[in-house]
Write an enzyme that holds these catalytic residues in place. Structure first.
Site, PDB file in Angstrom:
ATOM      1  CE1 TYR A 191      42.044  40.531  35.966  1.00  0.00           C
ATOM      2  CE2 TYR A 191      43.657  40.734  37.708  1.00  0.00           C
ATOM      3  CZ  TYR A 191      42.905  39.954  36.867  1.00  0.00           C
ATOM      4  OH  TYR A 191      43.020  38.602  36.954  1.00  0.00           O
ATOM      5  CD  GLU A 192      45.169  43.609  31.754  1.00  0.00           C
ATOM      6  OE1 GLU A 192      45.225  44.464  30.854  1.00  0.00           O
ATOM      7  OE2 GLU A 192      46.160  43.235  32.400  1.00  0.00           O
ATOM      8  N   GLY A 193      40.979  47.039  32.421  1.00  0.00           N
ATOM      9  CA  GLY A 193      39.856  47.853  31.958  1.00  0.00           C
ATOM     10  C   GLY A 193      38.568  47.391  32.598  1.00  0.00           C
TER      11      GLY A 193
END
Lengths: 596, 596
Positions: A438-440
């Site tokens: 998550y968040e890239g």
């Protein structure tokens, strides 16, 4: 006690690596010296150890649940969050103007680690609020700021980030949610958002969604995306809660880990349109969202450090307690606690070295952030901004990848008991598994590192870091201890490997993008490994001096041993990675798609 | 279809690496040539794809459950097991004398992989029966053989291994279960055994427990352990089931993975004593148990290959389907399936290369096992036995450690969807997590590799393997292809690193046991990495010839690409490991216990 905050190690980093005395000389941060750091960290430790950590297992056993559009969080979470709010913890790093404490990231990051060690599922709610606050501070109108910031900073309301849609994950160009301008200047928002952390919950009276959507008629791709505030409850002129907005949770996910953190599917506009307020200008949404994401990426990196620390503590406790087999060196005539066995030590040292290395890297990055925002000198601000931006993908990517290995080793130390859920070691592995996603994802971080952070400036920032590392090597070379010599040798080899790779990336990204991106994640891993190892090398230099002076000798000797272990068992992977990246690109992409 | 057995790759290994033509020239194995292998593998693939694989997700969602001393397996398991028995699959490798098919391990291992890929939880039941059969074949009296073997070989009854007790995990010296001799030659067994896989279930009419216990008055430690058969139901003279024996399941564990496989706590003798039958002689139990364990360790290594293959297939399917972002090289003007992105290819190639490398290593080990048992020449048998024994810790330790990395990469390829349980990728990671623990942790395998397999013979077997590898290097050097040259370069570097480590281990185990055992797991990882890479190098030599001859060119080119990827991205880790082991031992054990 299930978790004891490593306050001493944090303060070591804050004092000696992040140089908080220097931070406290910057305008606006005069009160944020070492004494303040110590007082805040100790108070933060007590709160997290006593209030938040005891709920971690409960959150896993009794996840958030969904019924009739409502989410019920784990019993105890709501009360703990009320204490979090009452303690003013949400506002730690936010401006005093909106009720925050305005402390530097150098201190705030350590507090973030503690909260995440204590309970990652719980910590995600404040983490997302921080992102929403950052976005509004940067791009929100005065009216939006006045309406939302104070309550977000206090924690009375919480925030979310709404990016992902079923067809738009890493690829935000594919966002389809749409916003229709209304005569009164508001918008009506329509669409489905997935993977929304704390998108619905019962811990706060209002939820402030920050939502990416396209204004009708906007350009295709990322250039047509705008950012909107869509509150769960509309807010009256006097700040009171008004009508329920047309955003509804339709389900939450059944996940591998962080089960207490509700991951919502949110439906916007099924009953006429959700009322949204434009943040900044139309079509600049991605730019604003990146502000939130950069803050969140650093914070996710700290989650990696946090879960690694917790897994390490759990494993050490078991290894000291579990008695099994005699030591191989014949030093004991009876079965011993397994921490006496060399391979158990190797596992624990690996966990410890990764954790301390990544914590040190994050501390230095935080200090750079503070300098970039507060230093009196514009050039110094610029330099620190460049350094910080280079560090964000490393803090996010490397610290989270290492956390998977650390949490997995934590299970291994427990042997068969590690596989039994009641033991608790497996939860850290399950929880950690989201961090590289998550968040890239790590690949997205690596793309950022290759493209924006290395190729764009021809590797200048990266080379400047290498230059700094050479100075540390020179200092190590002056020391006559075996530890300093050993660390210096591995640091030099890793730095040279890094420079080779930076040349390869800077020189080849345009001409041979496939070859460079085939090695993007290995490059990130090499760079993160190097910077973490460098910070431990700096730690060793300090610790040797302090140990000689008789200051906290046991702690300093442990720091030296940990730094040396890191150099000899982790940092020494760097040359192999160089070979993979520079010589091995062709074999990554050689296989035809059909042959998979 | 959720799983497609890689029959072609298995047959490539069986034909070209394991040299089944040679196996089929051994007395008693004349019918087991390539044609037989192909026929068996194809039939086995159909059965596992159609019957067993579809139950894998169900097993995770609806685990075995426990009530009133009984275990109910996942709906469908009982019926599938009946088909497994009806198909004669349990007897594949067992002697015709007891109703088996007497096929070589070279073929049987591939079938074992398929069953475990299809459903690891299901496969554990036959895996444990195989171990019980091995132990009875080796050490059981004619009476025990006559009573139990035929029904175990058919699958009508199943077997278990009862080693672990709460205080005795890796350390079997601490086994406390006791056996009291009875006037009729039987024993009464008392004690608590934990972690007993399929210790209770509803898929077969009887369960044959093989149990370690101490005869009253036996010596302390491992020299006082005996092995007993304790059937769930006593068996009448005519083979019919008689009274229920005094062994009872008191609970099953709540585990991270392999949830359908019941892990039982068994209580022996709470109602007067469980009737047990001595296997072989008193106090030689550990020796017999090692026979079972060595068979089981190889089989667990195959589980590693199996789960890696399944995770790979799952990830490839997703990567070909999921559309997200344009390729970095500008080759497509629209978003592409993510398999087009270099980092996704890197992850899939890593998964593939590890899996094929470990499969190849296991195939060669299986052929050595067959030669050790069947070859006409005594010296050849002895050589092959030594080679096989060296390989067991590598097959077990390396293949399972790599399976954790592969399964974790499988989650990563899926991005956010990987974290959602419904996607299925996370199950492989949870299931795989037991593999480096049971049947001896990786550290226990590494102790075996250091002590019995390297130090004891002064590294002779290891050096002989290095000599074989040099021959492969020489053959690679004769080829002018870039792939052969690249593989040769990395193979040489890895082999040299290996030899350095073997010298260190053989030379220092007695004088500096802590230093050597500090590097035992890295040594295992280096050795496994090298042997897997070596077998892929051999594969490349064959594949280049066959591709030139126009035989199955696409397959051969994929094999070449995979071998090269392995060499450049996995095998190249070996020199770094050498440095860790040889130069880094001190820093593993430097930290005082109190400092952790």
């Amino acid at each position: 006690m299930s978790y004891i905050a490593p306050v001493k190690d944090m303060l070591f980093d804050i004092e000696h690596l992040a140089d908080i005395a220097q931070v406290a000389r910057m305008p606006g941060l005069e009160d944020a010296g070492l004494e303040t750091a110590q007082a805040v960290l100790e108070e933060c430790a007590r709160f997290n150890q006593d209030v938040v950590a005891p709920l971690n297992v409960a959150g896993d056993k009794h996840p958030s649940s969904f019924k009739d559009g409502k989410v019920m969080t784990t019993p105890g979470f709501k009360e703990a969050f009320a204490q979090y709010v009452a303690g003013g913890w949400q506002g730690l790093q936010h401006p005093a103007e909106f009720g925050g404490q305005g402390l530097p990231k150098t201190i705030g990051a350590a507090c973030g680690e503690m909260l995440n060690s204590a309970n990652m599922s719980f910590a995600l709610c404040p983490l997302l609020s921080d992102g929403a606050i950052e976005a509004l501070l940067t791009a929100g109108s005065d009216e939006l700021k006045a309406t939302y910031l104070e309550k977000l900073v206090s924690g009375q309301w919480t925030g979310t980030m709404n990016l992902t849609e079923p067809q738009a994950g890493s690829d935000l160009a594919m966002v389809r949610s749409r916003a229709e301008p209304q005569p009164d200047g508001t918008y009506k928002v329509f669409g489905t958002k997935i993977f929304i952390t704390y998108g619905e919950h019962d811990m706060a009276e209002n939820i402030v969604h920050l939502v990416l959507a396209r204004v009708v008629g906007a350009p295709e791709g990322v250039k047509g995306i705008s950012l909107f505030v869509v509150p769960k409850f509309l807010v009256g002129k006097d700040g009171s809660l008004a009508a329920r907005n047309d955003v509804h949770c339709v389900s939450i996910e059944h996940k591998l880990g962080i089960k207490a953190s509700p991951t919502a599917v949110l439906q916007y506009g099924d009953h006429g349109g959700a009322i949204g307020y434009l943040v900044g200008e139309e079509n600049r949404g991605l730019e604003y969202m990146f502000i939130m994401m950069n803050a969140a990426r650093y914070a996710v990196g700290m989650q990696g450090v946090a879960i690694a620390e917790r897994a390490y503590q759990h494993a050490v406790a078991y290894a000291k307690d579990r008695v099994q087999s005699r030591p191989v060196d014949g030093s004991m005539n009876a079965s011993a606690p397994i921490i006496h066995h060399p391979d158990v030590k190797r596992m624990l040292m690996t966990m410890r070295a990764y954790t301390e290395g990544c914590r040190a890297m994050a501390a230095v990055a935080a200090a750079a952030y503070d300098a970039a925002h507060h230093h009196a000198d514009a050039d110094t601000r610029k330099q620190n901004q460049a350094f910080y931006e280079y560090m964000v993908p490393l803090v996010k990517g490397y610290s989270t990848e290492m956390s998977l290995e650390v949490a997995s080793l934590g299970v291994q130390v427990h042997g068969g008991m590690g596989f039994i859920e009641e033991t608790g070691a497996a939860q850290y592995l399950r929880d950690a598994r989201i961090l590289t996603i998550y968040e890239g994802t790590t690949a997205i971080q690596a793309n950022d590192l290759v493209g924006r952070k290395t190729a764009r400036d021809g590797g200048q920032v990266a080379k400047a870091i290498a230059g700094q590392i050479e100075k540390t090597e020179a200092e190590l070379a002056k020391r006559d201890s075996a530890a300093a010599q050993a660390v210096g040798k591995r640091l030099k080899a890793a730095r040279e490997a890094f420079v080779d790779v930076v040349d390869f990336v800077a020189g080849r990204t345009k001409a041979a993008p496939n070859a460079v991106f085939a090695g993007s994640v290995p490059y990130l891993m090499l760079a993160g490994n190097l910077v973490a190892g460098w910070q431990l090398a700096r730690s060793l230099l300090v610790a040797e001096e302090l140990a000689k002076a008789g200051t906290d000798t046991a702690f300093m000797q442990a720091k030296i041993a940990t730094a040396r272990f890191y150099a000899e068992h982790i940092l020494n992977k760097a040359p192999g990675l160089r070979d993979s990246i520079v010589d091995g690109a062709e074999s990554v992409t050689a296989l035809a798609i059909d042959a998979f």
